[in-house]
Design an enzyme around this catalytic site. Structure first.
Site, PDB file in Angstrom:
ATOM      1  CG  PHE A  35      -0.241   0.456   2.504  1.00 19.37           C
ATOM      2  CD1 PHE A  35      -0.112   1.806   2.812  1.00 19.37           C
ATOM      3  CD2 PHE A  35       0.321  -0.470   3.372  1.00 19.37           C
ATOM      4  CE1 PHE A  35       0.543   2.219   3.970  1.00 19.37           C
ATOM      5  CE2 PHE A  35       0.983  -0.066   4.525  1.00 19.37           C
ATOM      6  CZ  PHE A  35       1.098   1.280   4.820  1.00 19.37           C
ATOM      7  CE  LYS A  88      -3.105  -8.452  -4.323  1.00 18.11           C
ATOM      8  NZ  LYS A  88      -3.504  -7.421  -3.310  1.00 18.11           N
ATOM      9  CD  GLU A  97      -5.618  -6.067   0.107  1.00 22.53           C
ATOM     10  OE1 GLU A  97      -4.603  -5.785  -0.564  1.00 22.53           O
ATOM     11  OE2 GLU A  97      -5.674  -7.027   0.899  1.00 22.53           O
ATOM     12  NE  ARG A  98      -3.342  -2.580   3.846  1.00 23.15           N
ATOM     13  CZ  ARG A  98      -2.380  -2.669   4.742  1.00 23.15           C
ATOM     14  NH1 ARG A  98      -2.260  -1.759   5.668  1.00 23.15           N
ATOM     15  NH2 ARG A  98      -1.534  -3.678   4.718  1.00 23.15           N
ATOM     16  CB  SER A 103       4.836  -7.433   5.561  1.00 26.31           C
ATOM     17  OG  SER A 103       3.933  -8.439   5.147  1.00 26.31           O
ATOM     18  CB  CYS A 130      10.383  -0.452   2.763  1.00 27.06           C
ATOM     19  SG  CYS A 130      11.127   0.112   1.246  1.00 27.06           S
ATOM     20  CD  GLU A 174       8.510  -2.743   8.211  1.00 21.28           C
ATOM     21  OE1 GLU A 174       7.793  -3.730   7.985  1.00 21.28           O
ATOM     22  OE2 GLU A 174       9.103  -2.125   7.309  1.00 21.28           O
TER      23      GLU A 174
END
Ligand code: NAD
Length: 498
Positions: free
Chosen positions: A148, A172, A175-176, A225, A280, A382
């Site tokens: 996201f 893909k 979805e957020r 992640s 990240c 994290e």
């Protein structure tokens, strides 16, 4: 309410199944619904990509590049719209969203050098009368699965280069915050990309599983992640796919006693709190060499953190927007409570922040912990929020040993005016991307991006020259044209130049 669907074979598909809400994190309101692809929908997208492959693979790379040029122009022309969608669904500030888009466009520029990048290698007289060359062939249908936190840039790390190399692609996205990703993909269509070369399926784990399980998908680029990265790497490689899976991080910044402290403080402010810490490559740990440095750093950081301008991402001139979802805000505040309970000193507590007029937004002010030690969860895991931890050490050797013991090895940087310390740090630190007085050493598009240890599963980094290698297979052809009627006899010894 608008339903965000899929882009398959150049068309927006009609909704056909489950959906999830997409929120504006600045208001807490559900603003759109996103379709969650079924296995059958993903299989349909893969079939379309497979069908588009032969013609696309055989198109001259220079013609592919012309489409990429037009794509770049359309991205620039639609910047405002894309930035608005990123800020609306992710929450990052407009300036930050514009920066991510520009970095993404740099990857399109790199990919448009496909004719040069795919030129191959040639040796005349590799042996007696023998010529040899290597060239780079498309892998086939490639899947990309993205997080996201960079809905524009991270997909642009992947498919422009994969497609420039002659592959077809099924993406893909997260979805957020899927809207900007879908708009960008539709601009590639508008630029003249043949239908089926790039397909976007929105969805969740069901869609990802369908991509992993398909025999037609030959390679997967994943960014997200670490637990999901490891799962995708294991399941993908088990099925014989090529996989690069980039995971999470805990990026340390070492502050040396002789560093230019004002420069270090400004750099840390941007790197720790920019994008609300949801990067990240965000700096989440400041490793101070000596108590004097730690005290001075904290004294200078504290007023700046409390003065951070926080508000709705879509407004202008802010430092920080909200976190992406209510669940993520809860997770980050859980870490803050854990840090306090484990004995770290919470110097700045952002939990009290309120943004007038946005009481239901997922806002959290900047937080600063001092006296953090390696066994604490806030050090080990994290957090992915606006939380900076100060760890105190005595020497550069201690700092390097501390960082090298951490399970993640994405980025790391040092603030110093000592060339010897900088050089030693660069040599000894176990991280894939290192900065010297540069807090976010994110490689430019013509280098490659990737971490070490549990920040990356796979052999090749993302984009740049590693990206070209990842999205192509090498073929080496060895060729000889014997003279007519030459009476050569059979050779049984292994051929060599000896
Ligand atoms: P995430 O792992 O939750 O999701 C990433 C993608 O995987 C999404 O498309 C999601 O739909 C899918 N996914 C989630 N759970 C899944 C499951 N159980 N099975 C299959 N697919 C699943 O990550 P996120 O929260 O979207 O992004 C934040 C994370 O990404 C952070 O850990 C951050 O460090 C990392 N990240 C890493 C890099 C890098 O280059 N190393 C870059 C950006 C973000």
């Amino acid at each position: 309410m608008t339903i965000i669907t899929h882009l398959i074979n150049g068309e927006m598909r009609q909704p056909d199944g489950r959906t999830a809400s997409v929120f504006n994190p600045s208001t807490g309101e559900a603003i759109r619904q996103v379709e969650l692809a079924s296995t059958a929908t993903v299989q349909a997208a893969i079939a379309v990509a497979q069908a588009a492959l032969p013609a696309w693979r055989d198109l001259p790379p220079a013609k592919r590049a012309q489409i990429l040029f037009r794509f770049k122009q359309l991205l620039e022309a639609h910047e405002e719209e894309i930035v608005q969608l990123i800020s609306e669904e992710h929450g990052k500030t407009r300036e930050d969203a514009a920066g991510e888009l520009k970095r993404g466009i740099e990857n399109v520029e790199y990919a448009s050098a496909a004719p040069e990048l795919l030129k191959g290698e040639y040796s005349r007289n590799a042996g007696p009368g023998i010529d040899s060359w290597s060239d780079f062939h498309a892998v086939g249908v490639v899947a990309g699965i993205t997080p996201f936190n960079f809905p524009a840039m991270v997909p642009l790390w992947m498919y422009p280069l994969a497609i420039a190399c002659g592959n077809t692609f099924v993406l893909k996205p997260s979805e957020r915050d899927p809207s900007s990703t879908l708009l960008i993909a539709s601009l590639f269509q508008q630029a003249g990309l043949p239908p089926g070369v790039l397909n976007v399926v929105n969805g969740d784990k069901e869609a990802v599983d369908a991509l992993i399980e398909s025999d037609e998908v030959k390679a997967i680029s994943f960014v997200g992640s670490t637990p999901v990265a490891e799962h995708i790497y294991r399941e993908g490689t088990r099925r014989g796919k090529r996989v690069q899976a980039l995971g999470g991080a805990k990026n340390h910044a070492v502050v040396m006693p002789e560093a230019d402290l004002d420069n270090a403080v400004n750099a840390l402010m941007g790197a720790a709190y920019g994008s609300c810490g949801e990067r990240c490559m965000a700096i989440s740990v400041a490793v101070c060499v000596g108590d004097a440095v730690a005290d001075a750093l904290i004294a200078r950081l504290t007023p700046k953190i409390t003065a951070l301008k926080v508000g709705a991402g879509t407004a202008c001139g802010l430092d920080m927007g909200p976190l992406v979802t209510a669940a993520h805000k809860e997770k980050v505040t859980g870490y803050i409570e854990d840090g306090v309970a484990s004995g770290a000193r919470l110097v700045v507590d952002g939990r009290t922040l309120r943004v007038a007029g946005h009481e239901n937004g997922y806002f959290l002010g900047g937080c600063l912990f001092d006296r953090v030690t390696p066994e604490m969860r806030i050090y080990q895991e994290e957090i992915f929020g606006p939380v900076l931890c100060v760890v105190r050490v005595s020497t550069l050797s201690d700092a390097i040993a501390l960082i090298n013991r951490h399970e993640y090895g994405n980025g790391s940087c040092i603030f110093t005016r000592d060339g010897e310390a900088a050089r030693r740090f660069g040599n000894e630190i176990e991280a894939g991307m290192v900065g010297v007085n540069v807090p976010l050493p994110v490689p430019v598009a013509f280098h490659s991006f990737g971490g070490w240890k549990r920040s990356l599963f796979g052999d090749l980094h993302a984009y740049g020259s590693d990206g070209v290698r990842f999205y192509t297979r090498r073929k080496t052809i060895t060729q000889r044209w014997p003279k007519q009627q030459s009476q050569e006899s059979a050779q049984f010894a292994f051929p060599s130049n000896g």
